[in-house]
Design a protein around this motif. Structure first.
Motif, PDB file in Angstrom:
ATOM      1  N   ARG A  77       0.830  -1.210   0.000  1.00 19.16           N
ATOM      2  CA  ARG A  77       0.000   0.000   0.000  1.00 19.16           C
ATOM      3  C   ARG A  77       0.865   1.262   0.000  1.00 19.16           C
ATOM      4  N   ALA A  78       1.948   1.223   0.764  1.00 19.54           N
ATOM      5  CA  ALA A  78       2.806   2.399   0.867  1.00 19.54           C
ATOM      6  C   ALA A  78       3.523   2.700  -0.445  1.00 19.54           C
ATOM      7  N   VAL A  79       4.116   1.689  -1.063  1.00 22.55           N
ATOM      8  CA  VAL A  79       4.921   1.940  -2.268  1.00 22.55           C
ATOM      9  C   VAL A  79       4.056   2.127  -3.510  1.00 22.55           C
ATOM     10  N   ASN A  80       2.798   1.721  -3.445  1.00 21.15           N
ATOM     11  CA  ASN A  80       1.896   1.898  -4.583  1.00 21.15           C
ATOM     12  C   ASN A  80       0.930   3.066  -4.382  1.00 21.15           C
ATOM     13  N   GLY A  81       1.209   3.926  -3.405  1.00 20.84           N
ATOM     14  CA  GLY A  81       0.420   5.133  -3.205  1.00 20.84           C
ATOM     15  C   GLY A  81      -0.981   4.886  -2.694  1.00 20.84           C
ATOM     16  N   ARG A  82      -1.190   3.778  -2.006  1.00 22.00           N
ATOM     17  CA  ARG A  82      -2.521   3.464  -1.476  1.00 22.00           C
ATOM     18  C   ARG A  82      -2.646   3.772   0.017  1.00 22.00           C
ATOM     19  N   SER A  83      -1.622   4.360   0.592  1.00 19.75           N
ATOM     20  CA  SER A  83      -1.648   4.693   2.003  1.00 19.75           C
ATOM     21  C   SER A  83      -0.889   5.986   2.230  1.00 19.75           C
ATOM     22  N   ASP A  84      -1.441   6.852   3.106  1.00 20.07           N
ATOM     23  CA  ASP A  84      -0.787   8.103   3.452  1.00 20.07           C
ATOM     24  C   ASP A  84       0.093   7.955   4.683  1.00 20.07           C
ATOM     25  N   GLU A  85       0.072   6.767   5.283  1.00 17.84           N
ATOM     26  CA  GLU A  85       0.861   6.540   6.486  1.00 17.84           C
ATOM     27  C   GLU A  85       2.345   6.480   6.132  1.00 17.84           C
ATOM     28  N   PRO A  86       3.196   7.170   6.898  1.00 22.31           N
ATOM     29  CA  PRO A  86       4.641   7.097   6.635  1.00 22.31           C
ATOM     30  C   PRO A  86       5.172   5.701   6.955  1.00 22.31           C
ATOM     31  N   LEU A  87       6.254   5.324   6.294  1.00 20.87           N
ATOM     32  CA  LEU A  87       6.865   4.032   6.559  1.00 20.87           C
ATOM     33  C   LEU A  87       7.436   4.013   7.967  1.00 20.87           C
ATOM     34  N   ASP A  88       7.053   2.992   8.744  1.00 23.89           N
ATOM     35  CA  ASP A  88       7.658   2.853  10.061  1.00 23.89           C
ATOM     36  C   ASP A  88       9.003   2.138   9.915  1.00 23.89           C
ATOM     37  N   ALA A  89       9.704   1.961  11.034  1.00 21.38           N
ATOM     38  CA  ALA A  89      11.053   1.401  10.990  1.00 21.38           C
ATOM     39  C   ALA A  89      11.070  -0.002  10.389  1.00 21.38           C
ATOM     40  N   GLU A  90      10.057  -0.813  10.707  1.00 24.44           N
ATOM     41  CA  GLU A  90      10.000  -2.187  10.183  1.00 24.44           C
ATOM     42  C   GLU A  90       9.887  -2.181   8.665  1.00 24.44           C
ATOM     43  N   LEU A  91       8.997  -1.347   8.147  1.00 26.05           N
ATOM     44  CA  LEU A  91       8.782  -1.312   6.701  1.00 26.05           C
ATOM     45  C   LEU A  91       9.982  -0.720   5.981  1.00 26.05           C
ATOM     46  N   LYS A  92      10.611   0.295   6.572  1.00 23.33           N
ATOM     47  CA  LYS A  92      11.811   0.868   5.964  1.00 23.33           C
ATOM     48  C   LYS A  92      12.917  -0.172   5.863  1.00 23.33           C
ATOM     49  N   GLU A  93      13.098  -0.925   6.936  1.00 26.69           N
ATOM     50  CA  GLU A  93      14.150  -1.946   6.940  1.00 26.69           C
ATOM     51  C   GLU A  93      13.863  -3.020   5.895  1.00 26.69           C
ATOM     52  N   TYR A  94      12.595  -3.407   5.784  1.00 28.95           N
ATOM     53  CA  TYR A  94      12.218  -4.424   4.793  1.00 28.95           C
ATOM     54  C   TYR A  94      12.480  -3.914   3.379  1.00 28.95           C
ATOM     55  N   LEU A  95      12.088  -2.680   3.118  1.00 31.30           N
ATOM     56  CA  LEU A  95      12.263  -2.106   1.789  1.00 31.30           C
ATOM     57  C   LEU A  95      13.733  -1.868   1.476  1.00 31.30           C
ATOM     58  N   ASP A  96      14.527  -1.528   2.496  1.00 32.65           N
ATOM     59  CA  ASP A  96      15.958  -1.296   2.283  1.00 32.65           C
ATOM     60  C   ASP A  96      16.649  -2.528   1.708  1.00 32.65           C
ATOM     61  N   HIS A  97      16.149  -3.699   2.064  1.00 33.57           N
ATOM     62  CA  HIS A  97      16.721  -4.933   1.511  1.00 33.57           C
ATOM     63  C   HIS A  97      16.618  -4.912  -0.013  1.00 33.57           C
ATOM     64  N   TYR A  98      15.460  -4.548  -0.550  1.00 31.23           N
ATOM     65  CA  TYR A  98      15.267  -4.552  -1.997  1.00 31.23           C
ATOM     66  C   TYR A  98      15.989  -3.379  -2.662  1.00 31.23           C
ATOM     67  N   ARG A  99      16.090  -2.256  -1.963  1.00 34.44           N
ATOM     68  CA  ARG A  99      16.856  -1.127  -2.508  1.00 34.44           C
ATOM     69  C   ARG A  99      18.325  -1.518  -2.665  1.00 34.44           C
ATOM     70  N   ALA A 100      18.842  -2.250  -1.676  1.00 27.53           N
ATOM     71  CA  ALA A 100      20.237  -2.698  -1.752  1.00 27.53           C
ATOM     72  C   ALA A 100      20.438  -3.664  -2.909  1.00 27.53           C
ATOM     73  N   VAL A 101      19.473  -4.536  -3.145  1.00 28.85           N
ATOM     74  CA  VAL A 101      19.550  -5.467  -4.272  1.00 28.85           C
ATOM     75  C   VAL A 101      19.548  -4.704  -5.597  1.00 28.85           C
ATOM     76  N   GLN A 102      18.694  -3.673  -5.694  1.00 28.65           N
ATOM     77  CA  GLN A 102      18.639  -2.899  -6.914  1.00 28.65           C
ATOM     78  C   GLN A 102      19.945  -2.170  -7.201  1.00 28.65           C
ATOM     79  N   ARG A 103      20.603  -1.687  -6.158  1.00 29.28           N
ATOM     80  CA  ARG A 103      21.881  -0.991  -6.340  1.00 29.28           C
ATOM     81  C   ARG A 103      22.970  -1.917  -6.846  1.00 29.28           C
ATOM     82  N   GLN A 104      22.820  -3.210  -6.550  1.00 31.99           N
ATOM     83  CA  GLN A 104      23.829  -4.185  -6.966  1.00 31.99           C
ATOM     84  C   GLN A 104      23.663  -4.630  -8.402  1.00 31.99           C
ATOM     85  N   VAL A 105      22.470  -4.384  -8.946  1.00 34.31           N
ATOM     86  CA  VAL A 105      22.185  -4.827 -10.322  1.00 34.31           C
ATOM     87  C   VAL A 105      22.847  -3.892 -11.337  1.00 34.31           C
TER      88      VAL A 105
END
Length: 228
Positions: A200-228
């Motif tokens: 919901r957060a990354v697809n613009g379906r929620s106005d709630e800011p990312l909490d620490a858990e969601l940021k950490e989860y998403l950071d995993h995929y951001r790191a993978v993208q940087r390696q590609v």
């Protein structure tokens, strides 16, 4: 013989961070972020107050457990806690972005391991994927997913009115249909809860800011993208 199931997480996209070709994709389990196991205590504190006990669910789970006991098996306590607590039991249904819902089956014999059983507990609204507890005589319980509704498959095999979608007597085919996806019910529930909130957060379906858990989860995929 104990089967070493292929491990894959069946889920939808996380925006551009983790694309999905259709409604669901089966992602290799080792490509997923590692969960903080210290949060998974069986109490579901990450969902907040569990609420009161739902008596009709206690009775339903007791009946299911009696049937499993006849096979020398039992439901895991984390699953019982989730299903019988008023503020927990509907949390996966309400967070699901693909219309998944809790749906319990009777114990279903594993088509690939003698003495093991499946209990369906969650399904997609169009039955694209179904999730099961997988219970072994050793006491091991984990979560698997499949595109097959094994409750229907067994009913169809024994019926003159329906045609099963797969050959339950073909162990090779059946092993390919069952994918390991979590070491416990709470592991499954926690990842499902995180990912659907993140969708919901990354697809613009929620106005709630990312909490620490969601940021950490998403950071995993951001790191993978940087390696590609």
């Amino acid at each position: 013989m104990t089967v070493d199931f292929r491990a894959a997480w069946c889920a939808t996209d996380l925006g551009d961070h983790r694309p999905c070709r259709c409604t669901y994709e089966r992602y290799p389990y080792d490509s997923l972020p590692v969960l903080d196991a210290s949060r998974l205590t069986g109490a579901f504190q990450w969902l907040g107050d569990p609420g009161g006990t739902v008596q009709d669910q206690v009775e339903k789970l007791h009946e299911l457990d009696l049937r499993l006991a006849a096979e020398g098996l039992s439901l895991p306590q984390d699953f019982v806690t989730f299903c019988t607590s008023s503020n927990l039991r509907g949390s996966l249904d309400s967070v699901s972005v693909t219309g998944c819902w809790i749906s319990l089956s009777a114990p279903l014999p594993s088509p690939v391991e003698t003495g093991a059983f499946l209990v369906r507990f969650f399904r997609d609204q169009q039955d694209c994927v179904l999730w099961y507890l997988y219970l072994r005589p050793s006491g091991e319980v984990f979560v698997v997913n499949s595109s097959l509704d094994y409750e229907f498959e067994y009913e169809a095999r024994d019926s003159d009115d329906y045609q099963p979608e797969s050959d339950l007597d073909d162990p090779v085919a059946q092993e390919a249909e069952i994918l390991w996806c979590a070491p416990s019910f709470e592991h499954f529930a926690y990842r499902f809860w995180l990912e659907n909130r993140l969708w919901r957060a990354v697809n613009g379906r929620s106005d709630e800011p990312l909490d620490a858990e969601l940021k950490e989860y998403l950071d995993h995929y951001r790191a993978v993208q940087r390696q590609v």
